[in-house]
Design an enzyme around this catalytic site. Structure first.
Site, PDB file in Angstrom:
ATOM      1  N   ASN A 225      12.489  -4.900  12.829  1.00 32.46           N
ATOM      2  CA  ASN A 225      12.591  -6.354  12.660  1.00 32.46           C
ATOM      3  C   ASN A 225      11.635  -7.048  13.635  1.00 32.46           C
ATOM      4  O   ASN A 225      10.944  -6.397  14.404  1.00 32.46           O
ATOM      5  CB  ASN A 225      14.043  -6.814  12.861  1.00 32.46           C
ATOM      6  CG  ASN A 225      14.545  -6.441  14.236  1.00 32.46           C
ATOM      7  OD1 ASN A 225      14.049  -6.913  15.240  1.00 32.46           O
ATOM      8  ND2 ASN A 225      15.533  -5.540  14.294  1.00 32.46           N
ATOM      9  N   ASP A 321      28.046   0.081  15.886  1.00 32.42           N
ATOM     10  CA  ASP A 321      27.975  -1.260  16.476  1.00 32.42           C
ATOM     11  C   ASP A 321      28.162  -1.088  17.981  1.00 32.42           C
ATOM     12  O   ASP A 321      29.271  -0.840  18.465  1.00 32.42           O
ATOM     13  CB  ASP A 321      29.048  -2.169  15.877  1.00 32.42           C
ATOM     14  CG  ASP A 321      28.840  -3.618  16.330  1.00 32.42           C
ATOM     15  OD1 ASP A 321      28.542  -3.832  17.526  1.00 32.42           O
ATOM     16  OD2 ASP A 321      28.977  -4.512  15.490  1.00 32.42           O
TER      17      ASP A 321
HETATM   18  O1  C5P Z   1      26.363  -7.879  13.818  1.00 32.41           O
HETATM   19  P1  C5P Z   1      25.164  -8.518  14.398  1.00 32.41           P
HETATM   20  O2  C5P Z   1      23.957  -7.627  14.392  1.00 32.41           O
HETATM   21  O3  C5P Z   1      24.790  -9.853  13.851  1.00 32.41           O
HETATM   22  O4  C5P Z   1      25.602  -8.797  15.908  1.00 32.41           O
HETATM   23  C1  C5P Z   1      24.724  -9.203  16.883  1.00 32.41           C
HETATM   24  C2  C5P Z   1      25.206  -8.778  18.247  1.00 32.41           C
HETATM   25  O5  C5P Z   1      25.740  -7.451  18.224  1.00 32.41           O
HETATM   26  C3  C5P Z   1      24.076  -8.715  19.232  1.00 32.41           C
HETATM   27  O6  C5P Z   1      24.630  -8.942  20.513  1.00 32.41           O
HETATM   28  C4  C5P Z   1      23.585  -7.287  19.081  1.00 32.41           C
HETATM   29  O7  C5P Z   1      22.874  -6.840  20.222  1.00 32.41           O
HETATM   30  C5  C5P Z   1      24.884  -6.531  18.886  1.00 32.41           C
HETATM   31  N1  C5P Z   1      24.785  -5.358  18.011  1.00 32.41           N
HETATM   32  C6  C5P Z   1      24.996  -4.114  18.544  1.00 32.41           C
HETATM   33  N2  C5P Z   1      24.971  -3.004  17.728  1.00 32.41           N
HETATM   34  C7  C5P Z   1      24.715  -3.133  16.416  1.00 32.41           C
HETATM   35  C8  C5P Z   1      24.492  -4.411  15.864  1.00 32.41           C
HETATM   36  C9  C5P Z   1      24.525  -5.496  16.700  1.00 32.41           C
HETATM   37  O8  C5P Z   1      25.226  -4.001  19.760  1.00 32.41           O
HETATM   38  N3  C5P Z   1      24.677  -2.067  15.649  1.00 32.41           N
END
Ligand code: C5P
Length: 410
Positions: A225, A321
């Protein structure tokens, strides 16, 4: 006047063929206005005589841990005090191994352990030595310890082989040092010294993720990205400035390591998760700024995929996550999440905070932050919503940490 002008450094020289280039390096540094004190290992003196450095710098070259001429005999401590940084160029395989182990059995090793300033090393070795698992392990340890690496680069080697392991040219070393110092100066310049709230994070261990992840499809392609890493790096720098010990787990970016921050380089979301989970237990504050890919490719092709006329179908699996996993730990650190949304910022951010079970979530619009030098944040916590107005990322980072410090009761 350049950023190096007026700096005081120790230039460590270890025993590799590239030691002769250290003389050119010393000359360039002196010309840039740096006060250079040279320390050589025993094997370095087999390649270049101390007299060469002595003539260039006009100062005595230090070679001995047991130097009777140093007033209190504490050369290993005295020499680096008051220095802006220590630079070891070339850094041989053996020196890197000894440094990774924390050995202090010669003057340069002891000085590196006893220093209280940043350390830069410019590795130089045969390509097989650079690729050896022991060297890979040692380099990773050093990166984790906050040592900054300059190179090595690829090209023809003194042994006649071709590959990665050549020391960076002295001009490139000076340019990299200048770029890093300029980035730190820029951070200080754009961060108001007195009127901005100063976060009090002294003594805390802070872990920050930053940048994008890269999920391979085959040996040359991947999913990624547009995250530049600038916000996460600014937060790491601001946390360090606020007195914390900072580890930055970074996806692929072109950014310089902030001064005093230990950076661990990763590529994929799984690597980032492993690096974070290994450290989460000893972390007080975790700030997840990285734009982690939600999915990775299930079957990564071990060769470059060919065009067959039939478009391939990629099966994706969900990545761990990281933020939610850290927040769910029994003794979880204080967790801060980020949300980059393209629309409906408030609703999406609040839902994300609940889903990930974090006390604080910082939301921004992706189109207004990705790749830019400035940002604006809306913070969501139990007390409600707080705005941090648009400013340079270092200033926004400082304001965010001030809010975090208040929430942590500091
Ligand atoms: O779910 P999303 O990607 O929108 O969430 C964003 C937040 O979660 C950010 O703080 C990102 O660094 C963290 N994140 C993470 N691991 C993932 C996806 C997101 O730590 N697989």
């Amino acid at each position: 006047m350049g950023v190096l002008s007026g700096k005081r450094i120790v230039l460590g020289v270890t025993g590799g063929v590239a030691a002769y280039k250290a003389a050119v390096l010393a000359r360039l540094l002196l010309r840039a206005g740096v006060d250079v004190t040279v320390v050589m290992t025993a094997s370095a003196q087999r390649f270049v005589a101390p007299a060469s450095f002595q003539a260039l710098t006009g100062k005595r070259v230090h070679v001995d841990l047991w130097d009777a001429q140093i007033d209190d005999g504490m050369g290993h401590i005295e020499l680096s005090r008051g220095c802006d940084f220590v630079l070891v160029a070339p850094a041989t395989t053996d020196f890197i191994a000894r440094l990774a182990q924390g050995r202090a059995d010669d003057l340069l090793g002891a000085l590196c352990i006893a220093r209280d300033c940043p350390l830069w090393i410019a590795p130089a070795m045969n390509r097989q030595m650079w690729l050896h698992p022991a060297t890979v392990r040692n380099v990773q340890t050093l990166r984790g310890d906050g040592v900054n690496l300059l190179g090595p680069e690829a090209g023809p080697q003194a042994c006649g082989e071709v590959g990665v392991g050549r020391m960076l040219e002295p001009e490139a070393i000076v340019a990299a040092l200048e770029a890093s110092l300029a980035a730190s100066d820029e951070h200080r310049r754009t961060t108001p010294p007195t009127d901005a709230p100063v976060a009090r994070l002294a003594g805390l261990d802070v872990l920050v993720t930053a940048g994008p992840t890269f999920e391979p499809i085959d040996t040359v392609r991947g999913l990624t990205n547009r995250s530049s890493g600038k916000m996460g790096y600014a937060i790491a720098a601001a946390a360090r400035e606020a007195g914390a010990r900072v580890t930055l787990v970074s996806g692929p970016t072109a950014l310089a390591i902030p001064e005093g921050v230990a950076r661990i380089d990763v590529t994929t979301a799984c690597e980032m998760a492993d690096a974070v989970m290994a450290r989460a237990g000893s972390t007080d504050l975790f700030i997840a700024v990285a734009a982690v890919a939600d999915y990775r490719v299930l079957q990564v092709a071990q060769h470059k995929l060919k065009k067959t006329g039939v478009p391939p179908v990629l099966e994706l699996v969900e990545n761990p996550d990281i933020l939610a996993s850290v927040a769910a730990l029994p003794d979880a650190p204080f967790c801060v999440g980020f949300a980059a949304e393209t629309e409906d910022l408030r609703a999406n951010a609040q839902a994300k905070r609940r889903r990930k079970k974090v006390p604080l979530l910082a939301a921004n619009l992706a189109q207004e932050t990705f790749g830019r030098d400035d940002n604006a944040l809306t913070l969501f916590d139990d007390a409600g919503e707080h705005s941090i107005q648009r400013d340079s990322k270092p200033v926004v980072a400082r304001a965010l940490l001030a809010h975090v410090a208040r929430m942590m009761g500091r």
